[in-house]
Design a protein around this motif. Structure first.
Motif, PDB file in Angstrom:
ATOM      1  N   THR A  35      58.325  26.311  29.162  1.00 34.87           N
ATOM      2  CA  THR A  35      57.027  26.369  29.860  1.00 34.87           C
ATOM      3  C   THR A  35      57.039  25.723  31.242  1.00 34.87           C
ATOM      4  OG1 THR A  35      56.341  24.341  28.709  1.00 34.87           O
ATOM      5  CG2 THR A  35      55.727  26.446  27.708  1.00 34.87           C
ATOM      6  N   ASN A  36      58.164  25.111  31.645  1.00 35.91           N
ATOM      7  CA  ASN A  36      58.194  24.425  32.942  1.00 35.91           C
ATOM      8  C   ASN A  36      57.826  25.351  34.098  1.00 35.91           C
ATOM      9  OD1 ASN A  36      58.686  21.794  32.285  1.00 35.91           O
ATOM     10  ND2 ASN A  36      60.919  21.912  32.488  1.00 35.91           N
ATOM     11  N   LYS A  37      58.417  26.551  34.090  1.00 41.31           N
ATOM     12  CA  LYS A  37      58.151  27.490  35.189  1.00 41.31           C
ATOM     13  C   LYS A  37      56.692  27.960  35.169  1.00 41.31           C
ATOM     14  CE  LYS A  37      62.898  29.167  35.593  1.00 41.31           C
ATOM     15  NZ  LYS A  37      63.797  30.357  35.518  1.00 41.31           N
ATOM     16  N   LEU A  38      56.176  28.170  33.969  1.00 39.58           N
ATOM     17  CA  LEU A  38      54.787  28.613  33.862  1.00 39.58           C
ATOM     18  C   LEU A  38      53.829  27.533  34.365  1.00 39.58           C
ATOM     19  CD1 LEU A  38      54.948  30.308  30.326  1.00 39.58           C
ATOM     20  CD2 LEU A  38      55.280  31.361  32.565  1.00 39.58           C
TER      21      LEU A  38
ATOM     22  N   ASP B 184      51.432  25.452  41.706  1.00 34.65           N
ATOM     23  CA  ASP B 184      51.458  26.123  43.014  1.00 34.65           C
ATOM     24  C   ASP B 184      50.051  26.574  43.429  1.00 34.65           C
ATOM     25  OD1 ASP B 184      54.122  25.776  43.482  1.00 34.65           O
ATOM     26  OD2 ASP B 184      54.725  27.827  42.998  1.00 34.65           O
ATOM     27  N   MET B 185      49.299  27.118  42.480  1.00 36.53           N
ATOM     28  CA  MET B 185      47.959  27.607  42.808  1.00 36.53           C
ATOM     29  C   MET B 185      47.029  26.465  43.223  1.00 36.53           C
ATOM     30  SD  MET B 185      48.274  30.830  42.529  1.00 36.53           S
ATOM     31  CE  MET B 185      46.563  31.318  42.738  1.00 36.53           C
TER      32      MET B 185
ATOM     33  N   VAL C 147      46.214  31.917  51.944  1.00 37.74           N
ATOM     34  CA  VAL C 147      47.636  32.054  51.630  1.00 37.74           C
ATOM     35  C   VAL C 147      47.930  31.301  50.336  1.00 37.74           C
ATOM     36  CG1 VAL C 147      49.998  31.657  52.415  1.00 37.74           C
ATOM     37  CG2 VAL C 147      48.209  32.196  54.084  1.00 37.74           C
ATOM     38  N   ASN C 148      48.661  31.947  49.425  1.00 41.71           N
ATOM     39  CA  ASN C 148      49.180  31.273  48.236  1.00 41.71           C
ATOM     40  C   ASN C 148      50.660  30.996  48.454  1.00 41.71           C
ATOM     41  OD1 ASN C 148      46.807  31.276  46.570  1.00 41.71           O
ATOM     42  ND2 ASN C 148      47.102  33.473  46.294  1.00 41.71           N
ATOM     43  N   ILE C 149      51.054  29.727  48.382  1.00 39.62           N
ATOM     44  CA  ILE C 149      52.447  29.352  48.605  1.00 39.62           C
ATOM     45  C   ILE C 149      53.138  29.277  47.244  1.00 39.62           C
ATOM     46  CG2 ILE C 149      54.028  27.637  49.570  1.00 39.62           C
ATOM     47  CD1 ILE C 149      50.447  27.460  50.632  1.00 39.62           C
ATOM     48  N   LEU C 150      54.078  30.162  47.016  1.00 32.79           N
ATOM     49  CA  LEU C 150      54.721  30.294  45.715  1.00 32.79           C
ATOM     50  C   LEU C 150      56.152  29.763  45.769  1.00 32.79           C
ATOM     51  CD1 LEU C 150      53.637  33.992  44.961  1.00 32.79           C
ATOM     52  CD2 LEU C 150      52.294  31.885  44.710  1.00 32.79           C
ATOM     53  N   THR C 151      56.470  28.856  44.854  1.00 33.96           N
ATOM     54  CA  THR C 151      57.849  28.361  44.730  1.00 33.96           C
ATOM     55  C   THR C 151      58.690  29.451  44.076  1.00 33.96           C
ATOM     56  OG1 THR C 151      56.989  26.116  44.435  1.00 33.96           O
ATOM     57  CG2 THR C 151      59.287  26.512  43.808  1.00 33.96           C
ATOM     58  N   THR C 152      59.725  29.904  44.753  1.00 33.82           N
ATOM     59  CA  THR C 152      60.502  31.074  44.322  1.00 33.82           C
ATOM     60  C   THR C 152      61.000  30.959  42.889  1.00 33.82           C
ATOM     61  OG1 THR C 152      61.237  31.362  46.614  1.00 33.82           O
ATOM     62  CG2 THR C 152      62.448  32.561  44.911  1.00 33.82           C
ATOM     63  N   SER C 153      61.450  29.774  42.486  1.00 31.06           N
ATOM     64  CA  SER C 153      62.057  29.621  41.155  1.00 31.06           C
ATOM     65  C   SER C 153      61.027  29.703  40.023  1.00 31.06           C
ATOM     66  CB  SER C 153      62.795  28.279  41.071  1.00 31.06           C
ATOM     67  OG  SER C 153      61.903  27.198  41.334  1.00 31.06           O
ATOM     68  N   PHE C 154      59.742  29.526  40.340  1.00 32.60           N
ATOM     69  CA  PHE C 154      58.718  29.543  39.299  1.00 32.60           C
ATOM     70  C   PHE C 154      58.220  30.958  38.995  1.00 32.60           C
ATOM     71  CE2 PHE C 154      57.247  25.017  40.631  1.00 32.60           C
ATOM     72  CZ  PHE C 154      58.336  24.470  39.967  1.00 32.60           C
ATOM     73  N   TRP C 155      58.210  31.804  40.004  1.00 31.36           N
ATOM     74  CA  TRP C 155      57.499  33.076  39.924  1.00 31.36           C
ATOM     75  C   TRP C 155      58.457  34.236  39.662  1.00 31.36           C
ATOM     76  CZ3 TRP C 155      52.085  33.357  40.567  1.00 31.36           C
ATOM     77  CH2 TRP C 155      51.487  32.133  40.873  1.00 31.36           C
TER      78      TRP C 155
ATOM     79  N   GLY D 167      62.210  22.090  57.167  1.00 31.96           N
ATOM     80  CA  GLY D 167      63.374  22.489  56.386  1.00 31.96           C
ATOM     81  C   GLY D 167      63.091  23.548  55.343  1.00 31.96           C
ATOM     82  N   ARG D 168      61.835  23.923  55.177  1.00 30.01           N
ATOM     83  CA  ARG D 168      61.518  24.959  54.199  1.00 30.01           C
ATOM     84  C   ARG D 168      61.528  26.335  54.864  1.00 30.01           C
ATOM     85  NH1 ARG D 168      56.707  22.657  50.240  1.00 30.01           N
ATOM     86  NH2 ARG D 168      57.724  20.686  49.701  1.00 30.01           N
ATOM     87  N   LYS D 169      61.724  27.353  54.054  1.00 27.95           N
ATOM     88  CA  LYS D 169      61.765  28.722  54.558  1.00 27.95           C
ATOM     89  C   LYS D 169      60.615  29.516  53.946  1.00 27.95           C
ATOM     90  CE  LYS D 169      64.694  32.853  54.777  1.00 27.95           C
ATOM     91  NZ  LYS D 169      65.979  33.462  54.345  1.00 27.95           N
ATOM     92  N   LEU D 170      59.882  30.195  54.829  1.00 35.59           N
ATOM     93  CA  LEU D 170      58.762  31.020  54.371  1.00 35.59           C
ATOM     94  C   LEU D 170      59.169  32.483  54.369  1.00 35.59           C
ATOM     95  CD1 LEU D 170      55.635  29.484  56.168  1.00 35.59           C
ATOM     96  CD2 LEU D 170      56.190  29.386  53.735  1.00 35.59           C
TER      97      LEU D 170
END
Length: 562
Positions: free
Chosen positions: A368-371, A377-378, A405-413, A444-447
């Protein structure tokens, strides 16, 4: 002085005395304050004699004083007044015309109250209402054994009762606002009617049981996919609430039936081999129950209801379902949860988190960590939007487009394939402003912009009126072109928007071939073909102001367990 005597006698002639009696239904032995109008009329009649000279030549004025004592009740008036009121009440109860005016009936009530007859009047009215309600409930007991007709009869009986008590209260309003109001132990006329109806409903177990069981039967039919009269159920449950027997008579039994129904439904789900179909079914059932609460159940019932459904469909049987394939379930559930969160389609955030808690218990934290990260994120995105708004105000950045804008962490979604498109200059500036703002706080983050997830609200003006269109970003790019021209070919739209061919055809199909056709396709047809031209539908009309134009969905991969 003999002449003066003749004037005095003219003020109280037997004929005028009779007129006063007839107008007020009382014998005015001496005048009371509330008969001033009648005395004024008598004074006016005598005003022509006021200037007659008497004896010595002086002018004598006739003065009529108010009576000092309370008028006596005219013989038989009490009986006659009550008979009139009784006839009016019975006419209302029998749905026939009332022979007397409301003003006349109201005055009769007021007169009786003025002579300390309020207690008896209230008692007689209550007895009259009780007799009618008793007869109505008796008719219900003997009515059709079929559930549908019986419930309609019950509904009509209640609706008639409510309407009748409202009309009766208008007649006895003076009694309600004086005598009843002053005595705390007495119920108002409206409440008295409710209490009598409630008393006879509860007293007659046959009528009460048939009503409750009939409602529960209709709800079970709806759960099994049948169409029912929701408005009828809503009115009957409102009746139970007004009578303050909703919880005791209905809710407890309803929750017991719900537990029984979903226990059986849960056992059926365990037998299913198709995991996505099984979970879709659970999700749909939960949404249906929430909708059921909104349609006709009490809001207080929702928490207890959802808890039962979750226990039977998830708590009792979730382990068996998940054993069929946790990986498939995770992929499916994550994708569906992402859609609900991003589109704001979740029926209840609490229900979503409750489901997450169940999954954590059954599958462990790693599952459930990713969920949970998606929910986080929301929440962070909402905070970021507040900061962005303040940033744009401080920077005096102009613009008439409100950006979220919703910023989504790639590994979660779930994985989304980015697609290149051509944005209008103003949208590009908004993206650039957001990028500068965000990277200034998170270096350092990439959008990476996910255009497939974008949605917009467009304000459109047609000949038939203004509308708000809720559309995808791809639909937005197409529609905005028609601010610059009247018609475009498929190739021209493709060139301007940068949409790849398959995506563009689906988008144009949704705008020109669906239910809400804001564009016109030439030639007509269900599919978009090479050489088609598209025009703005100036004659577009729709009964709603806010219109959601659904995108044509691509066929999705269906997962099956081995």
């Amino acid at each position: 002085m003999a002449e003066e005597d003749s004037f005095s006698s003219s003020a109280t002639t037997s004929q005028e005395q009779e007129q006063l009696e007839n107008r007020n239904l009382i014998v005015p032995s001496v005048a009371a304050d509330h008969h001033t109008d009648d005395l004024t009329e008598a004074s006016t009649t005598l005003s022509g004699f006021a200037g007659v000279k008497l004896g010595t030549g002086s002018v004598k004025k006739l003065v009529i004083r108010n009576f000092k004592d309370k008028p006596l009740i005219l013989e038989n008036y009490t009986e006659e007044a009550w008979q009139k009121l009784k006839e009016a009440v019975q006419a209302i109860q029998n749905n026939t015309s009332v022979q007397y005016s409301l003003e006349e009936l109201y005055q009769s009530v007021k007169n009786l109250c003025s002579y300390n007859l309020s207690a008896n009047l209230y008692k007689q009215l209550k007895q009259l209402c009780e007799q009618h309600i008793r007869a109505e409930i008796h008719q219900l007991r003997e009515y059709s054994l079929d559930t549908g007709p019986f419930l309609k009869k019950m509904d009509k009986c209640w609706q008639d009762h409510a309407r009748q008590m409202s009309m009766i209260r208008n007649i006895f309003l003076f009694l309600d606002r004086t005598y009843v109001f002053q005595i705390s132990m007495l119920s108002s006329i409206w409440d008295m009617g409710l209490e009598l109806f409630k008393s006879y409903i509860i007293r007659d177990q046959n009528v009460q049981s048939r009503t409750i069981d009939g409602i529960l039967l209709l709800i079970e039919k709806e759960r099994n996919g049948e169409m029912i009269d929701r408005c009828l159920i809503q009115r009957l449950l409102s009746m139970l609430s007004d009578l303050q027997i909703y919880q005791v008579s209905f809710e407890n039994k309803f929750l017991e039936e719900t537990n029984r129904f979903y226990a059986a439904e849960g056992r059926k789900l365990v037998q299913k081999k198709e995991i996505p179909g099984c979970l879709y079914h659970i999700k749909n059932l939960l949404e249906e129950e929430v909708d059921r609460v909104r349609a006709y159940l009490s809001l207080n019932t929702q928490k207890l209801l959802i808890a039962i459904v979750e226990k039977q469909l998830l708590g009792e049987h979730l382990s068996a379902v998940l054993q069929k394939g946790k990986d498939v379930f995770e992929a499916f559930y994550k994708k569906d949860l992402a859609r609900r969160l991003l589109l704001g389609k979740s029926a209840s955030v609490d229900a979503e988190k409750s489901m997450l808690s169940k999954l954590k218990q059954e599958c462990g934290t790693a599952f459930t960590n990713k969920l949970q990260g998606m929910f986080k994120d929301m929440e962070l995105s909402k905070d970021t939007m507040i900061q962005l708004k303040q940033y744009m105000q401080n920077q005096n950045i102009p613009g008439n487009i409100e950006l979220t804008v919703n910023i989504l962490t790639t590994s979660f979604w779930p994985t989304y394939i980015p697609k290149e498109i051509h944005l209008p200059p103003e949208m590009e500036r908004l993206q650039e402003n957001f990028k500068n703002f965000y990277l200034s706080k998170h270096s350092g983050r990439k959008l990476q912009w996910q255009s497939t997830l974008g949605h917009c609200v467009l304000k459109a003006e047609f000949k038939k009126g203004k509308k708000e269109l809720q559309v995808t970003l791809f639909q937005t790019l197409v529609l905005l072109m028609f601010n610059e021209g009247d018609h475009f070919s498929l190739e021209e739209i493709k060139m301007a928007t940068g949409l790849e061919d398959r995506e563009l055809r689906r988008t144009l199909q949704s705008l020109a071939c669906g239910r809400a056709r804001v564009l016109i396709k030439n030639p007509k047809g269900k599919d978009v073909e090479d050489g088609d031209r598209f025009f703005c539908n100036e004659e577009f009309k729709h009964k709603l102001f806010k219109i959601k134009i659904n995108q044509i969905q691509e066929k999705e991969t269906v997962f099956f367990s081995s």
